[in-house]
Design an enzyme around this catalytic site. Structure first.
Site, mmCIF file in Angstrom:
data_model
loop_
_atom_site.group_PDB
_atom_site.id
_atom_site.type_symbol
_atom_site.label_atom_id
_atom_site.label_comp_id
_atom_site.label_asym_id
_atom_site.label_seq_id
_atom_site.Cartn_x
_atom_site.Cartn_y
_atom_site.Cartn_z
ATOM 1 N N CYS A 38 3.564 46.280 11.326
ATOM 2 C CA CYS A 38 3.379 45.203 10.493
ATOM 3 C C CYS A 38 4.645 44.343 10.164
ATOM 4 C CB CYS A 38 2.998 45.854 9.095
ATOM 5 S SG CYS A 38 2.637 44.451 7.909
ATOM 6 N N LYS A 48 -5.559 54.175 4.787
ATOM 7 C CA LYS A 48 -5.375 54.319 3.284
ATOM 8 C C LYS A 48 -5.272 55.533 2.529
ATOM 9 C CE LYS A 48 -7.575 49.690 2.744
ATOM 10 N NZ LYS A 48 -6.562 48.866 3.072
ATOM 11 N N VAL A 85 0.535 47.567 3.231
ATOM 12 C CA VAL A 85 1.999 47.771 3.259
ATOM 13 C C VAL A 85 2.692 46.346 3.436
ATOM 14 C CG1 VAL A 85 1.847 49.943 4.354
ATOM 15 C CG2 VAL A 85 1.740 47.949 5.852
ATOM 16 N N GLU A 105 3.805 42.916 -2.127
ATOM 17 C CA GLU A 105 3.885 41.525 -1.931
ATOM 18 C C GLU A 105 5.158 41.194 -1.261
ATOM 19 O OE1 GLU A 105 1.161 39.927 -1.278
ATOM 20 O OE2 GLU A 105 -0.214 40.996 -2.640
ATOM 21 N N SER A 106 5.181 41.165 0.332
ATOM 22 C CA SER A 106 6.454 41.025 0.929
ATOM 23 C C SER A 106 7.468 39.698 0.504
ATOM 24 C CB SER A 106 6.182 40.802 2.475
ATOM 25 O OG SER A 106 5.665 39.868 2.917
#
Length: 271
Positions: free
Chosen positions: A39, A66, A79, A91-92
């Site tokens: 990701c 999940k 993720v 939340e990156s």
């Protein structure tokens, strides 16, 4: 989620350099980092953690399965997710700034002190979220030749725009120091090979000396890409390319079922 989900059968763990980095952070720790090796959003946080030398426990999860431990923290089951002081944080784009504030004594600083430069960072991180990320998905997913050319031209326009905003000397976005904008964009740039692999005509960034009237802009872009590729935190959070191939094959076929892909396919914003 059902194991029949097309993205559920991805390789179960990081490989290559990323495997060694994950193994080095296997031990229990107060800060837990729920990640997926594949990701790019999770890689942003992984890069930031490595840059700042923050101790963390790496927990590999498949967000398409999940697991309950992830859902207990983040009901959306996405993720990256951090467990910090028994609280969920996710939340990156927000997590990069969170790590700066939660670990103020860890260097290097990814956010500048100067108010103007902090404003600039926020503007261009938003640009990455609203222009480059959806542009990446639409370009890679374009199925007919006309649409492919349109999406390539639009995407290259986004790259030129951010290159023009970079510090003239670099090599990074704000200059000599690796920072938040670099962290936000690096995982996507490290996946640009997918265009050359899956799409006729490839990414389309001109070779050195062949950028015409935009050669200076493209040379600045090339300088940034080369610097990012050599950054230890970036290299050591990447897995072997062969395991990314089936993931991006689905994007290239416009069949990916990630929340990002489904939202953009429906004409919605990045979720």
């Amino acid at each position: 989620m059902s194991n029949n989900h097309p993205d559920a059968n991805i390789h179960p763990e990081a490989t290559g350099p990323a495997k060694a980095t994950a193994k080095a952070h296997f031990a229990p720790c107060d800060l837990q980092f729920y990640s997926g090796w594949f990701c790019p959003f999770a890689q942003r946080v992984w890069i930031a953690l490595e840059e700042k030398g923050i101790q963390y426990q790496y927990i590999e999860v498949n967000p398409y399965h999940k697991p309950k431990s992830l859902l207990d923290l983040n009901p959306r089951g996405l993720v990256p997710t951090l467990k910090w002081k028994d609280k969920p944080v996710y939340e990156s784009s927000v997590l990069i700034q969170f790590l700066e504030e939660a670990y103020p004594h860890h260097s290097p600083k990814l956010m500048p002190e100067d108010p103007y430069l902090r404003w600039k960072v926020r503007v261009w991180t938003d640009f990455i979220t609203t222009r480059i990320v959806p542009g990446f998905v639409r370009f890679l997913g374009a199925q007919d030749e006309k649409l492919l050319e349109e999406q390539r031209e639009e995407f290259l326009g986004h790259l030129k725009e951010i290159a023009k905003a970079m510090d003239p000397e670099g090599p990074f976005f704000l200059g000599r120091d690796f920072g938040a904008v670099d962290v936000m964009l690096a995982p996507w740039a490290m996946r640009f090979w997918a265009f050359d692999h899956f799409k006729k005509g490839g990414l389309g960034v001109p070779d050195k000396g062949k950028g015409g009237e935009d050669e200076e802009v493209w040379e600045r872009w090339r300088k940034w890409v080369e610097a990012v590729k050599e950054r230890r935190s970036v290299k050591e959070t990447m897995s072997e390319r062969e395991h990314y191939l089936p993931v991006y094959q689905r994007y290239a076929d416009d069949k990916a079922q990630s929340q990002l892909a489904k939202a953009l396919r429906a004409g919605k914003a990045v979720p």
